[in-house]
Design a protein around this motif. Structure first.
Motif, PDB file in Angstrom:
ATOM      1  N   GLN A  75      -5.321  35.592 -21.503  1.00 64.59           N
ATOM      2  CA  GLN A  75      -5.073  34.163 -21.368  1.00 64.59           C
ATOM      3  C   GLN A  75      -6.192  33.313 -21.981  1.00 64.59           C
ATOM      4  OE1 GLN A  75      -2.266  32.794 -20.005  1.00 64.59           O
ATOM      5  NE2 GLN A  75      -1.452  34.860 -19.730  1.00 64.59           N
ATOM      6  N   TYR A  96     -11.067  26.982 -21.219  1.00 67.02           N
ATOM      7  CA  TYR A  96     -10.423  27.786 -22.259  1.00 67.02           C
ATOM      8  C   TYR A  96     -11.488  28.241 -23.238  1.00 67.02           C
ATOM      9  CZ  TYR A  96      -7.918  28.784 -26.595  1.00 67.02           C
ATOM     10  OH  TYR A  96      -7.464  29.370 -27.747  1.00 67.02           O
ATOM     11  N   LEU A 121      -2.237  22.046 -29.061  1.00 64.13           N
ATOM     12  CA  LEU A 121      -1.342  21.142 -29.777  1.00 64.13           C
ATOM     13  C   LEU A 121      -2.110  20.214 -30.709  1.00 64.13           C
ATOM     14  CD1 LEU A 121       0.880  19.906 -26.784  1.00 64.13           C
ATOM     15  CD2 LEU A 121       1.456  21.732 -28.398  1.00 64.13           C
ATOM     16  N   ARG A 144      -2.280  21.581 -20.679  1.00 70.69           N
ATOM     17  CA  ARG A 144      -1.965  22.415 -19.504  1.00 70.69           C
ATOM     18  C   ARG A 144      -1.016  21.617 -18.622  1.00 70.69           C
ATOM     19  NH1 ARG A 144      -4.260  23.126 -14.133  1.00 70.69           N
ATOM     20  NH2 ARG A 144      -3.807  25.221 -13.356  1.00 70.69           N
ATOM     21  N   ILE A 194       2.596  25.808 -18.353  1.00 70.45           N
ATOM     22  CA  ILE A 194       2.454  26.051 -19.787  1.00 70.45           C
ATOM     23  C   ILE A 194       1.055  25.636 -20.198  1.00 70.45           C
ATOM     24  CG2 ILE A 194       3.236  25.429 -22.101  1.00 70.45           C
ATOM     25  CD1 ILE A 194       6.000  24.965 -21.012  1.00 70.45           C
ATOM     26  N   ARG A 195       0.417  26.484 -20.985  1.00 65.31           N
ATOM     27  CA  ARG A 195      -0.886  26.160 -21.561  1.00 65.31           C
ATOM     28  C   ARG A 195      -0.797  26.447 -23.050  1.00 65.31           C
ATOM     29  NH1 ARG A 195      -3.432  28.769 -18.070  1.00 65.31           N
ATOM     30  NH2 ARG A 195      -3.885  30.642 -19.279  1.00 65.31           N
ATOM     31  N   LYS A 196      -1.073  25.428 -23.889  1.00 62.89           N
ATOM     32  CA  LYS A 196      -0.852  25.573 -25.323  1.00 62.89           C
ATOM     33  C   LYS A 196      -1.743  24.620 -26.086  1.00 62.89           C
ATOM     34  CE  LYS A 196       2.988  25.699 -28.667  1.00 62.89           C
ATOM     35  NZ  LYS A 196       4.454  25.464 -28.852  1.00 62.89           N
ATOM     36  N   LEU A 210       5.260  19.507 -25.765  1.00 62.65           N
ATOM     37  CA  LEU A 210       5.761  20.483 -24.801  1.00 62.65           C
ATOM     38  C   LEU A 210       7.076  19.942 -24.259  1.00 62.65           C
ATOM     39  CD1 LEU A 210       2.576  21.320 -22.674  1.00 62.65           C
ATOM     40  CD2 LEU A 210       3.481  22.599 -24.618  1.00 62.65           C
TER      41      LEU A 210
END
Length: 335
Positions: free
Chosen positions: A314, A287, A207, A189, A203-205, A213
Motif C-alpha cells: 500500500q 504515503y 491524481l 484518500r 480509495i487512495r490514489k 474519483l
C-alpha cells in the motif's frame, strides 16, 4: 439566524448560525439541513464563521451529519439524550483532549453543484469543499428527495426513495488548489460511509488536479476525501522518493492534524527527510513510495527513534504519536 442586529454583536463573536435548527424527529429536514448550511455559508461565510447547529450521534443520519460537520469548518456540538451516545462516531470528530480537527474556512458548495438543484433533480450530489493548513478536503452527499416548500412553509419530501447519484471528486474541487500547477500531483484518500454509518469502502490514489474519483452514493450516503500534495525528494544516489502527509488515521477530517510539512537534510550520510508537524494523538498516515530508513518523533526537547508499520504493497506508513497538552509533535521520516 440573520437579523441585522446580529451584525452589531460581531465585535464580540463572529460565529453565525448558518441554518434552521436540526429537527431529529422530522425526516424531510435531515438532508435539507446540510444543504442549507452549505449554501448559506457561501454568503455569510464571507463575514463570519458559520455554525451548522448540533446533531444527534445516536440517529439514523448521524454519519451523514458528522461528515458534513467534518468539512463544514464549524463548531462540533451534539445534543444526545444523556447516556445515549455513539462514542465511536464522536471519536472521528473530537480529539481526546476535547478539541476538534476543524477545517480552516466555512464549508461551501463546489463549483459544479453551485447552480444545480442538489435536492430535487435526482442526479446531482451535494459537494462541499474546505481547506486545512496543508491539504484540502471535500465531502460528497446524496441529499436528494426533500426541500423547503415556500407554499407550505415547511420542508417536504418530493421523493421518499431517491435513486443513487454519481459523485466525481477531484483536487480542483478545492478552490485553493486551483492556483497550483496543472501538472502538480495529489494523493487523494476518500472514505465512503452509508446513511447508517457503515464503512462502505476507501480509495487512495494519486491524481492530477483535473482527474477524478467516482462514487455511487445511495440516499444519504457520504464520502469525505482529502487531497494532500505529493512531494518528491531527490536522493544523493539519483533516485527519487515521493511522499505525502495524509493525516490522523480514523478521523473524518484527519488532514487537519497536519500543521506543517517540509523537506530537509537529515545530517549524517547525506540522507534526506520529510518533516511533518502534527497535533492530536493516534497514527499519522504518510504515503511513501519507498520504505524509510528511519522515523524520528520529537516532542519538546525529547526525540526518539520508532520502529513503525510500513505496508509495502500500500506504500503506507503509520507513525504513532501523542501530542500532550496542545503541543505539537515533529515527525521526521528519513530516506
Amino acid at each position: 439566524s440573520f437579523p441585522s442586529r446580529n451584525l452589531y454583536h460581531m465585535q464580540r463573536s463572529n460565529i453565525i448560525r448558518a441554518c434552521d435548527d436540526f429537527w431529529p424527529l422530522d425526516p424531510p429536514t435531515f438532508a435539507w439541513h446540510v444543504v442549507s448550511c452549505a449554501f448559506n455559508s457561501l454568503f455569510i461565510g464571507e463575514i463570519g464563521f458559520t455554525d451548522w447547529d448540533m446533531f444527534h450521534t445516536v440517529h439514523d443520519t448521524a454519519a451523514f451529519h458528522a461528515s458534513a460537520r467534518a468539512v463544514g469548518g464549524c463548531p462540533i456540538y451534539i445534543s444526545d439524550k444523556p447516556g445515549e451516545h455513539n462514542f465511536e462516531l464522536i471519536r472521528r470528530l473530537v480529539l481526546p483532549d476535547g478539541s476538534v480537527l476543524r477545517a480552516e474556512m466555512p464549508g461551501r458548495p463546489t463549483r459544479d453543484c453551485l447552480m444545480a438543484d442538489v435536492t430535487r433533480d435526482m442526479k446531482t450530489a451535494l459537494k462541499i469543499w474546505n481547506e486545512n493548513k496543508c491539504n484540502g478536503v471535500v465531502g460528497a452527499f446524496n441529499a436528494q428527495g426533500a426541500a423547503f416548500d415556500k407554499y407550505q412553509r415547511r420542508t417536504i419530501f418530493y421523493q421518499t426513495n431517491p435513486a443513487p447519484v454519481q459523485a466525481l471528486l477531484r483536487p480542483l474541487d478545492v478552490e485553493t488548489i486551483r492556483a497550483a500547477s496543472s501538472t502538480s500531483r495529489w494523493l487523494a484518500r476518500a472514505v465512503h460511509w452509508s446513511k447508517g454509518g457503515q464503512h462502505k469502502g476507501e480509495i487512495r490514489k494519486v491524481l492530477l488536479p483535473h482527474e477524478t474519483l467516482q462514487f455511487q452514493l445511495e440516499f444519504m450516503d457520504s464520502v469525505v476525501c482529502s487531497f494532500s500534495a505529493l512531494h518528491s525528494i531527490k536522493l544523493d544516489n539519483g533516485s527519487q522518493v515521493e511522499w505525502a502527509a495524509i493525516g490522523l488515521e480514523g478521523m473524518l477530517n484527519g488532514g487537519a492534524a497536519v500543521l506543517s510539512e517540509e523537506e530537509q537534510e537529515a545530517g549524517e550520510g547525506g540522507s534526506h527527510a520529510a518533516v511533518v508537524e502534527v497535533k492530536g494523538q493516534g497514527n499519522l498516515l504518510v504515503y511513501c513510495s519507498a520504505r524509510p530508513v528511519a522515523v524520528l518523533v520529537r516532542q519538546g526537547e525529547q526525540e526518539q527513534s520508532l520502529s513503525v508499520d510500513f505496508e509495502t504493497d500500500q506504500q503506507l506508513l503509520r507513525v504513532p504519536y501523542v501530542a500532550k497538552g496542545g503541543e505539537q509533535v515533529r515527525v521526521s521520516v528519513r530516506f
